[in-house]
Design a protein around this motif. Sequence first.
Motif, mmCIF file in Angstrom:
data_model
loop_
_atom_site.group_PDB
_atom_site.id
_atom_site.type_symbol
_atom_site.label_atom_id
_atom_site.label_comp_id
_atom_site.label_asym_id
_atom_site.label_seq_id
_atom_site.Cartn_x
_atom_site.Cartn_y
_atom_site.Cartn_z
ATOM 1 N N GLN A 3 0.831 -1.201 0.000
ATOM 2 C CA GLN A 3 0.000 0.000 0.000
ATOM 3 C C GLN A 3 0.869 1.255 0.000
ATOM 4 N N GLY A 4 0.521 2.195 -0.821
ATOM 5 C CA GLY A 4 1.165 3.506 -0.774
ATOM 6 C C GLY A 4 2.510 3.584 -1.435
ATOM 7 N N ILE A 5 2.957 2.543 -2.158
ATOM 8 C CA ILE A 5 4.302 2.574 -2.734
ATOM 9 C C ILE A 5 4.463 3.691 -3.747
ATOM 10 N N PHE A 6 3.374 4.037 -4.435
ATOM 11 C CA PHE A 6 3.447 5.061 -5.477
ATOM 12 C C PHE A 6 3.890 6.395 -4.894
ATOM 13 N N PHE A 7 3.168 6.864 -3.867
ATOM 14 C CA PHE A 7 3.496 8.169 -3.336
ATOM 15 C C PHE A 7 4.532 8.123 -2.227
ATOM 16 N N ARG A 8 4.777 6.927 -1.631
ATOM 17 C CA ARG A 8 5.880 6.845 -0.684
ATOM 18 C C ARG A 8 7.198 7.128 -1.380
ATOM 19 N N ALA A 9 7.257 6.783 -2.671
ATOM 20 C CA ALA A 9 8.484 7.036 -3.415
ATOM 21 C C ALA A 9 8.842 8.503 -3.425
ATOM 22 N N ILE A 10 7.836 9.374 -3.407
ATOM 23 C CA ILE A 10 8.089 10.810 -3.376
ATOM 24 C C ILE A 10 8.858 11.189 -2.116
ATOM 25 N N PHE A 11 8.527 10.522 -1.014
ATOM 26 C CA PHE A 11 9.172 10.850 0.249
ATOM 27 C C PHE A 11 10.608 10.320 0.309
ATOM 28 N N ASN A 12 10.955 9.387 -0.567
ATOM 29 C CA ASN A 12 12.286 8.807 -0.561
ATOM 30 C C ASN A 12 13.189 9.398 -1.627
ATOM 31 N N ASP A 60 -4.079 6.359 -5.860
ATOM 32 C CA ASP A 60 -2.678 6.738 -5.740
ATOM 33 C C ASP A 60 -1.884 5.770 -4.866
ATOM 34 N N GLN A 61 -2.457 4.592 -4.572
ATOM 35 C CA GLN A 61 -1.796 3.626 -3.699
ATOM 36 C C GLN A 61 -1.221 2.434 -4.465
ATOM 37 N N GLU A 62 -1.181 2.506 -5.783
ATOM 38 C CA GLU A 62 -0.701 1.376 -6.566
ATOM 39 C C GLU A 62 0.109 1.863 -7.756
ATOM 40 N N ARG A 63 0.792 0.925 -8.403
ATOM 41 C CA ARG A 63 1.566 1.288 -9.590
ATOM 42 C C ARG A 63 0.616 1.618 -10.732
ATOM 43 N N ASP A 79 -7.148 13.191 -21.578
ATOM 44 C CA ASP A 79 -8.300 13.628 -20.791
ATOM 45 C C ASP A 79 -9.607 12.947 -21.167
ATOM 46 N N THR A 80 -9.736 12.486 -22.383
ATOM 47 C CA THR A 80 -10.983 11.830 -22.790
ATOM 48 C C THR A 80 -10.909 10.308 -22.659
ATOM 49 N N LEU A 81 -9.726 9.734 -22.854
ATOM 50 C CA LEU A 81 -9.576 8.273 -22.802
ATOM 51 C C LEU A 81 -9.347 7.763 -21.383
ATOM 52 N N ALA A 82 -8.521 8.442 -20.618
ATOM 53 C CA ALA A 82 -8.158 7.960 -19.283
ATOM 54 C C ALA A 82 -9.363 7.690 -18.382
ATOM 55 N N PRO A 83 -10.394 8.576 -18.361
ATOM 56 C CA PRO A 83 -11.544 8.296 -17.495
ATOM 57 C C PRO A 83 -12.270 6.998 -17.838
ATOM 58 N N MET A 84 -12.114 6.531 -19.080
ATOM 59 C CA MET A 84 -12.764 5.288 -19.485
ATOM 60 C C MET A 84 -11.978 4.062 -19.023
ATOM 61 N N LEU A 85 -10.717 4.262 -18.614
ATOM 62 C CA LEU A 85 -9.837 3.145 -18.307
ATOM 63 C C LEU A 85 -9.453 3.035 -16.840
ATOM 64 N N CYS A 86 -9.644 4.099 -16.079
ATOM 65 C CA CYS A 86 -9.003 4.180 -14.760
ATOM 66 C C CYS A 86 -9.849 3.666 -13.604
ATOM 67 N N GLN A 87 -10.973 3.038 -13.876
ATOM 68 C CA GLN A 87 -11.836 2.589 -12.782
ATOM 69 C C GLN A 87 -11.137 1.574 -11.893
ATOM 70 N N ASN A 88 -10.365 0.665 -12.508
ATOM 71 C CA ASN A 88 -9.696 -0.388 -11.744
ATOM 72 C C ASN A 88 -8.176 -0.276 -11.743
ATOM 73 N N ARG A 89 -7.635 0.631 -12.529
ATOM 74 C CA ARG A 89 -6.177 0.786 -12.602
ATOM 75 C C ARG A 89 -5.868 2.253 -12.844
ATOM 76 N N LYS A 124 10.742 5.079 -13.494
ATOM 77 C CA LYS A 124 10.729 3.731 -12.909
ATOM 78 C C LYS A 124 11.571 3.698 -11.643
ATOM 79 N N ASN A 125 12.752 4.294 -11.698
ATOM 80 C CA ASN A 125 13.640 4.302 -10.541
ATOM 81 C C ASN A 125 13.107 5.214 -9.442
ATOM 82 N N PHE A 126 12.567 6.356 -9.828
ATOM 83 C CA PHE A 126 12.074 7.325 -8.849
ATOM 84 C C PHE A 126 10.954 6.736 -8.004
ATOM 85 N N PHE A 127 10.011 6.058 -8.670
ATOM 86 C CA PHE A 127 8.866 5.482 -7.970
ATOM 87 C C PHE A 127 9.110 4.044 -7.503
#
Length: 335
Positions: A3-12, A60-63, A79-89, A124-127
Amino acid sequence: MAQGIFFRAIFNCNKNFRKPAAILANIHTHNIHTNTEVPTKEIQIPIQYGHIAAKLWGNDQERPILALHGWQDNAGTWDTLAPMLCQNRSILAIDFPGHGHSSWIPPGMHYYTWELPRFILFLKNFFNWDKVSILSHSMGSIASLRFASVFPDDVDCYIAIDSLVADDFNLDHVVERLPSILNKIELEQSRLNDEPPSYPIEELHKMWHLGTRKSVALESVKYLSQRGTKPSTKDPNKYYFSRDSRLKHTLFQPENKKFVEALVQRLKCPTLYIKGIDSPFASDEFSIEMRELIEKNNPDYEIHFVPGTHHVHLNNPERLAPLIMQFMKKHNLRI
């Protein structure tokens, strides 16, 4: 994934970068101007000369899926495509340097196309991602194929819209244009601090539409202009193109065909290529040879032709969303 690896990377991040509080202070939630009005988050990823701006749809808690735009476009292209795809990822769309809200490269430097695959590696390395899932268009697709070929074990899927490799340029034409391009590069270096010409927003939208040879539908320009324009300091009723003017003269140098073939043959991840039927790009003989070579060497490659322009993903996202979801499900990649 924890959990939280995506934004924890910002803190590191590296201690030489800005503190996390300064990054998180720039995060906010808002609704984009689509029918679904999916909330998004704006983030800033620190780099040595500033930041990379990015827009996140979803958790924001996943890759996330990394979404990469085309030349002189920006993250608004999704902006038009992403909302159709982001429900589960979740989907993370960046502005490449010099585009959108991202920092420009330092004065005296120029944009180089192989820097873009390096930015994928940087992210990839940052996150601290174990793999990279890529959704890409045009220049972003070309950069992504290069990355996926050079680091074949680091990409779990690659979705490319309307481009795979750089078009096969006429070398005589390229050489003939070099003096003009180099002179224009020098001119742009001398006026980086000057405000560009500004226009009423309706006129600017028409210019953007025509500048893409009508590839970006007039009604779609607003998604790009939200991140690609700024109000004039001289006339508040006018706006100007805010991307780095040096981008206009990027040297898209043709590469040796044997080198490109060697790259393409290393592409082994599940690959979905969606080609706009009405687009003139990637229709030359060499581009067709390369996608046939991918098909020969990669059993997890598939191609679909859809009606639409080079920006079909922006103008007609409903034509792509089912193909992408079917592809991800086929390869057990959650979306």
